[in-house]
Scaffold this motif. Sequence first.
Motif, mmCIF file in Angstrom:
data_model
loop_
_atom_site.group_PDB
_atom_site.id
_atom_site.type_symbol
_atom_site.label_atom_id
_atom_site.label_comp_id
_atom_site.label_asym_id
_atom_site.label_seq_id
_atom_site.Cartn_x
_atom_site.Cartn_y
_atom_site.Cartn_z
ATOM 1 N N VAL A 76 0.836 -1.198 0.000
ATOM 2 C CA VAL A 76 0.000 0.000 0.000
ATOM 3 C C VAL A 76 0.873 1.251 0.000
ATOM 4 C CG1 VAL A 76 -1.702 1.343 1.287
ATOM 5 C CG2 VAL A 76 -1.883 -1.160 1.203
ATOM 6 N N LEU A 77 0.560 2.171 -0.894
ATOM 7 C CA LEU A 77 1.162 3.501 -0.877
ATOM 8 C C LEU A 77 0.053 4.455 -0.456
ATOM 9 C CD1 LEU A 77 3.462 5.026 -3.631
ATOM 10 C CD2 LEU A 77 1.935 6.403 -2.233
ATOM 11 N N MET A 78 0.218 5.070 0.707
ATOM 12 C CA MET A 78 -0.844 5.912 1.252
ATOM 13 C C MET A 78 -0.684 7.361 0.816
ATOM 14 S SD MET A 78 -1.606 4.430 5.058
ATOM 15 C CE MET A 78 -3.339 4.845 4.876
ATOM 16 N N LEU A 79 -1.821 7.998 0.539
ATOM 17 C CA LEU A 79 -1.861 9.416 0.196
ATOM 18 C C LEU A 79 -2.672 10.137 1.261
ATOM 19 C CD1 LEU A 79 -2.832 9.160 -3.593
ATOM 20 C CD2 LEU A 79 -0.529 9.259 -2.628
ATOM 21 N N SER A 80 -2.199 11.302 1.690
ATOM 22 C CA SER A 80 -2.959 12.025 2.693
ATOM 23 C C SER A 80 -2.631 13.500 2.680
ATOM 24 C CB SER A 80 -2.676 11.469 4.089
ATOM 25 O OG SER A 80 -3.361 12.227 5.062
ATOM 26 N N ALA A 81 -3.651 14.310 2.916
ATOM 27 C CA ALA A 81 -3.449 15.750 3.069
ATOM 28 C C ALA A 81 -2.824 16.063 4.411
ATOM 29 C CB ALA A 81 -4.783 16.479 2.931
ATOM 30 N N MET A 82 -2.804 15.086 5.310
ATOM 31 C CA MET A 82 -2.188 15.272 6.621
ATOM 32 C C MET A 82 -0.698 15.018 6.493
ATOM 33 S SD MET A 82 -4.921 13.371 9.121
ATOM 34 C CE MET A 82 -4.511 11.768 8.467
ATOM 35 N N GLY A 83 0.101 16.050 6.674
ATOM 36 C CA GLY A 83 1.531 15.908 6.455
ATOM 37 C C GLY A 83 2.360 15.883 7.715
ATOM 38 N N GLU A 84 1.711 15.883 8.891
ATOM 39 C CA GLU A 84 2.468 15.893 10.133
ATOM 40 C C GLU A 84 3.207 14.569 10.336
ATOM 41 O OE1 GLU A 84 2.895 18.454 12.145
ATOM 42 O OE2 GLU A 84 1.686 19.669 10.770
ATOM 43 N N THR A 85 4.343 14.652 11.024
ATOM 44 C CA THR A 85 5.161 13.467 11.266
ATOM 45 C C THR A 85 4.371 12.358 11.933
ATOM 46 O OG1 THR A 85 7.204 14.751 11.431
ATOM 47 C CG2 THR A 85 7.206 12.591 12.468
ATOM 48 N N THR A 86 3.543 12.707 12.947
ATOM 49 C CA THR A 86 2.790 11.673 13.652
ATOM 50 C C THR A 86 1.820 10.960 12.721
ATOM 51 O OG1 THR A 86 1.260 13.405 14.378
ATOM 52 C CG2 THR A 86 2.964 12.728 15.926
ATOM 53 N N ILE A 89 3.807 8.516 10.715
ATOM 54 C CA ILE A 89 4.195 7.373 11.536
ATOM 55 C C ILE A 89 3.048 6.378 11.630
ATOM 56 C CG2 ILE A 89 4.809 6.641 13.881
ATOM 57 C CD1 ILE A 89 6.220 9.374 14.176
ATOM 58 N N VAL A 90 1.840 6.871 11.871
ATOM 59 C CA VAL A 90 0.677 5.987 11.979
ATOM 60 C C VAL A 90 0.479 5.228 10.675
ATOM 61 C CG1 VAL A 90 -1.819 5.897 12.236
ATOM 62 C CG2 VAL A 90 -0.482 7.344 13.750
ATOM 63 N N GLY A 91 0.587 5.927 9.552
ATOM 64 C CA GLY A 91 0.420 5.267 8.261
ATOM 65 C C GLY A 91 1.416 4.150 8.056
ATOM 66 N N LEU A 92 2.671 4.391 8.388
ATOM 67 C CA LEU A 92 3.689 3.363 8.228
ATOM 68 C C LEU A 92 3.512 2.249 9.249
ATOM 69 C CD1 LEU A 92 6.795 5.669 7.573
ATOM 70 C CD2 LEU A 92 5.375 4.498 5.888
ATOM 71 N N GLU A 93 3.056 2.590 10.446
ATOM 72 C CA GLU A 93 2.873 1.581 11.482
ATOM 73 C C GLU A 93 1.767 0.590 11.137
ATOM 74 O OE1 GLU A 93 4.398 0.747 14.596
ATOM 75 O OE2 GLU A 93 5.932 1.749 13.419
ATOM 76 N N VAL A 94 0.740 1.017 10.422
ATOM 77 C CA VAL A 94 -0.348 0.082 10.095
ATOM 78 C C VAL A 94 -0.005 -0.759 8.869
ATOM 79 C CG1 VAL A 94 -2.135 1.506 11.142
ATOM 80 C CG2 VAL A 94 -1.622 1.793 8.709
ATOM 81 N N GLY A 95 1.211 -0.604 8.344
ATOM 82 C CA GLY A 95 1.660 -1.517 7.303
ATOM 83 C C GLY A 95 1.843 -0.928 5.924
ATOM 84 N N ALA A 96 1.712 0.391 5.769
ATOM 85 C CA ALA A 96 1.906 0.991 4.449
ATOM 86 C C ALA A 96 3.355 0.830 4.005
ATOM 87 C CB ALA A 96 1.529 2.468 4.480
ATOM 88 N N ALA A 97 3.553 0.558 2.716
ATOM 89 C CA ALA A 97 4.906 0.441 2.171
ATOM 90 C C ALA A 97 5.550 1.808 2.019
ATOM 91 C CB ALA A 97 4.864 -0.276 0.824
ATOM 92 N N ASP A 98 4.738 2.835 1.799
ATOM 93 C CA ASP A 98 5.244 4.203 1.675
ATOM 94 C C ASP A 98 4.090 5.157 1.949
ATOM 95 O OD1 ASP A 98 6.976 6.299 1.282
ATOM 96 O OD2 ASP A 98 7.544 5.739 -0.764
#
Length: 231
Positions: A76-86, A89-98
Motif C-alpha cells: 500500500v502507498l498511502m496518500l494524505s493531506a495530513m503531512g504531520e510526522t505523527t 508514523i501511523v500510516g507506516l505503522e499500520v503496514g503501508a509500504a510508503d
Amino acid sequence: MSATADILIVDDDASLRAALGDYLSGAGYAVRTADGGAAMDARLAEALPDLVVLDVMMPGEDGLSICRRLQGRAPVLMLSAMGETTDRIVGLEVGAADYLPKPFEPRELLARIRAVLRRPVLGEETAVRALAFEGWRLEVEARRLTDPAGASVELTGGEFALLLTFVRSAGRILSRDQILENTHGPLAENFDRAVDLAVSRLRRKLERPGQAALIETVRGAGYRFRAAVRR
C-alpha cells in the motif's frame, strides 16, 4: 516487476482518481479504481493488484482501517493531506509500504510506485522460514512472533518490517537512514523522530522480565540488535 503491473487506486475524489488513472495508464500500468472500501473489496475479488494507492481521509471506512485489512495481500502507498510526522508514523505503522503527503507531483508518485514495485516479495528474498534469538521465534512467511514462553506477540506491519531488519542485521549498527531505507525503501523521507518512536514501541513489545534489552541505542550512530540469531 513489469511495466504492466496492476495498480488499484482507492480514493473518494472522482477527479483525482481519473487524473491518476490517466497518468499511470500513460506510464504503462494497468489501472483500476475504487471510491472506497466496499468498491475496493469488489476489485480485490476480481484479482489482487500489485499495488494499492490509498487515500487516508475517506467517508465511511478510512484508509488506515483499509490498510490494516490489506496487510499480506498487497503493498500500500498511502496518500494524505495530513503531512504531520505523527500522521506519517501511523500510516507506516499500520503496514503501508510508503506514505506521500498531498499535494504531490505526479512524477514523485510515479517514482515511489516504481520503488515499491521493485522491492522483493516476502518469501522471494530469502528461503529462511524462521529466525530464533534468545528464546524468541520470528516466522518470516507467517509474519508471526512468539516470545520465550511461546506466547504470540502481535506486531503491526511496520513493527514486523523493523524487527526483521534488526534481526537480519544482528550485531551491526544501523543508522536511522538505513532503518528507513530497509523498512520503507530508498525514497522514504528522513524524519528521525519516526524511527525513534517506532524503535521505542518495538522495544516495549520485546521487553521480558530478567532479559536485557534486545535493541540497544548507540549514541550518535543509531541502533544495534544485540542478540545472536539462529536460522
